[in-house]
Scaffold this motif. Sequence first.
Motif, short mmCIF file in Angstrom:
data_model
loop_
_atom_site.label_atom_id
_atom_site.label_comp_id
_atom_site.label_asym_id
_atom_site.label_seq_id
_atom_site.Cartn_x
_atom_site.Cartn_y
_atom_site.Cartn_z
N ASP A 78 -39.75 7.78 48.77
CA ASP A 78 -40.47 8.53 49.80
C ASP A 78 -41.18 9.73 49.17
O ASP A 78 -40.66 10.38 48.30
N VAL A 79 -42.38 9.98 49.68
CA VAL A 79 -43.11 11.17 49.26
C VAL A 79 -42.39 12.40 49.77
O VAL A 79 -41.91 12.43 50.90
N LYS A 80 -42.30 13.38 48.91
CA LYS A 80 -41.67 14.62 49.34
C LYS A 80 -42.55 15.79 48.98
O LYS A 80 -42.98 15.95 47.82
N VAL A 81 -42.82 16.62 49.99
CA VAL A 81 -43.56 17.85 49.78
C VAL A 81 -42.64 18.98 50.21
O VAL A 81 -42.17 19.00 51.36
N THR A 82 -42.39 19.90 49.32
CA THR A 82 -41.49 21.01 49.65
C THR A 82 -42.25 22.33 49.56
O THR A 82 -43.19 22.48 48.78
N GLN A 83 -41.82 23.26 50.38
CA GLN A 83 -42.38 24.61 50.38
C GLN A 83 -41.26 25.59 50.13
O GLN A 83 -40.13 25.37 50.57
N SER A 84 -41.59 26.68 49.47
CA SER A 84 -40.56 27.58 48.94
C SER A 84 -39.72 28.25 50.02
O SER A 84 -38.53 28.48 49.82
N SER A 85 -40.29 28.54 51.15
CA SER A 85 -39.56 29.22 52.22
C SER A 85 -39.91 28.62 53.57
O SER A 85 -41.05 28.22 53.78
N ARG A 86 -38.95 28.58 54.49
CA ARG A 86 -39.26 28.19 55.87
C ARG A 86 -39.72 29.39 56.69
O ARG A 86 -40.58 29.26 57.55
N TYR A 87 -39.09 30.53 56.42
CA TYR A 87 -39.44 31.75 57.14
C TYR A 87 -39.59 32.88 56.14
O TYR A 87 -38.82 32.98 55.19
N LEU A 88 -40.60 33.73 56.38
CA LEU A 88 -40.87 34.84 55.48
C LEU A 88 -41.36 36.01 56.30
O LEU A 88 -42.21 35.84 57.19
N VAL A 89 -40.83 37.19 56.03
CA VAL A 89 -41.30 38.42 56.68
C VAL A 89 -41.75 39.39 55.60
O VAL A 89 -40.97 39.70 54.69
N LYS A 90 -42.99 39.83 55.69
CA LYS A 90 -43.56 40.74 54.69
C LYS A 90 -44.22 41.92 55.39
O LYS A 90 -44.56 41.86 56.58
N ARG A 91 -44.41 42.98 54.62
CA ARG A 91 -45.07 44.17 55.17
C ARG A 91 -46.55 44.16 54.84
O ARG A 91 -46.98 43.57 53.83
N THR A 92 -47.33 44.80 55.67
CA THR A 92 -48.76 44.94 55.43
C THR A 92 -49.01 45.52 54.05
O THR A 92 -48.36 46.48 53.65
N GLY A 93 -49.95 44.89 53.31
CA GLY A 93 -50.29 45.36 51.98
C GLY A 93 -49.52 44.70 50.85
O GLY A 93 -49.91 44.82 49.68
N GLU A 94 -48.45 44.00 51.17
CA GLU A 94 -47.69 43.33 50.13
C GLU A 94 -48.43 42.10 49.60
O GLU A 94 -49.23 41.49 50.31
N GLU A 130 -53.17 8.63 53.46
CA GLU A 130 -52.96 9.73 54.39
C GLU A 130 -52.37 10.94 53.68
O GLU A 130 -51.90 10.86 52.55
N GLN A 131 -52.40 12.07 54.38
CA GLN A 131 -51.79 13.28 53.85
C GLN A 131 -50.31 13.32 54.19
O GLN A 131 -49.89 12.87 55.27
N TYR A 132 -49.54 13.90 53.30
CA TYR A 132 -48.13 14.15 53.53
C TYR A 132 -47.94 15.66 53.57
O TYR A 132 -48.43 16.37 52.70
N PHE A 133 -47.22 16.11 54.58
CA PHE A 133 -47.09 17.54 54.81
C PHE A 133 -45.71 18.06 54.42
O PHE A 133 -44.70 17.37 54.56
N GLY A 134 -45.68 19.29 53.97
CA GLY A 134 -44.43 20.00 53.79
C GLY A 134 -43.93 20.52 55.13
O GLY A 134 -44.64 20.44 56.14
N PRO A 135 -42.71 21.11 55.15
CA PRO A 135 -42.11 21.55 56.41
C PRO A 135 -42.73 22.80 56.99
O PRO A 135 -42.48 23.13 58.14
N GLY A 136 -43.57 23.49 56.21
CA GLY A 136 -44.22 24.69 56.72
C GLY A 136 -43.47 25.96 56.40
O GLY A 136 -42.24 25.95 56.24
N THR A 137 -44.21 27.04 56.28
CA THR A 137 -43.64 28.38 56.12
C THR A 137 -44.18 29.25 57.25
O THR A 137 -45.40 29.40 57.38
N ARG A 138 -43.26 29.77 58.06
CA ARG A 138 -43.70 30.68 59.12
C ARG A 138 -43.67 32.10 58.56
O ARG A 138 -42.60 32.65 58.30
N LEU A 139 -44.85 32.64 58.35
CA LEU A 139 -44.99 33.98 57.76
C LEU A 139 -45.28 35.00 58.86
O LEU A 139 -46.17 34.80 59.70
N THR A 140 -44.50 36.07 58.84
CA THR A 140 -44.74 37.19 59.75
C THR A 140 -45.07 38.42 58.91
O THR A 140 -44.30 38.77 58.00
N VAL A 141 -46.20 39.04 59.19
CA VAL A 141 -46.59 40.26 58.49
C VAL A 141 -46.50 41.43 59.47
O VAL A 141 -47.13 41.42 60.52
N THR A 142 -45.66 42.41 59.12
CA THR A 142 -45.43 43.53 60.05
C THR A 142 -46.09 44.82 59.55
O THR A 142 -46.44 44.92 58.38
#
Lengths: 112, 116
Positions: free
Chosen positions: B1-17, B104-116
Amino acid sequence: GQNIDQPTEMTATEGAIVQINCTYQTSGFNGLFWYQQHAGEAPTFLSYNVLDGLEEKGRFSSFLSRSKGYSYLLLKELQMKDSASYLCAVRARDNYGQNFVFGPGTRLSVLP
Amino acid sequence: DVKVTQSSRYLVKRTGEKVFLECVQDMDHENMFWYRQDPGLGLRLIYFSYDVKMKEKGDIPEGYSVSREKKERFSLILESASTNQTSMYLCASSSDRGHSPSYEQYFGPGTRLTVT
């Protein structure tokens, strides 16, 4: 440029049939794809059409008319687990190879 | 099976980082893509790559850069994160030389990024 349009939301009843339409305008057309995406998850491939006509795969079928720039995804015998977003995407050839353009997605809610 | 992985599922960063999102695929695909997904807007292409060290701008490249030093890895970089970059980021890969007729394209699970 590329443009893909599909309805934003649809609702249907468990056991029923639903048709999700997709219209597109593109140059260098090289295939139309349907993906399913459950909330919080990655899109997964459902079907592919490159020639006119109907492709059937179990409860799901997809139709393409290249001259009309039109496709639909037909879901039969709806189940609760079919509640998801359905993304229409067109693959097109450009100067760099092949690229994919996605529509906004149709959120389908299946009610008991 | 094709596997696409992303480094983080959830990420919170500050403005300017400076933010790095990593994507790795294990099927020797030559094509890799970065999208962001926002409600009502669907998937929008940020950057794509058809080969190692090759990159092309997608529809919304402003504020982003990418790196592809190895075939299996495609990195998305936010040089100076801003609140309007809060989004779901999806990586995908595909091949034009595989056995599947649809490529077709195979997708990773996604990273939900929040910038505060």
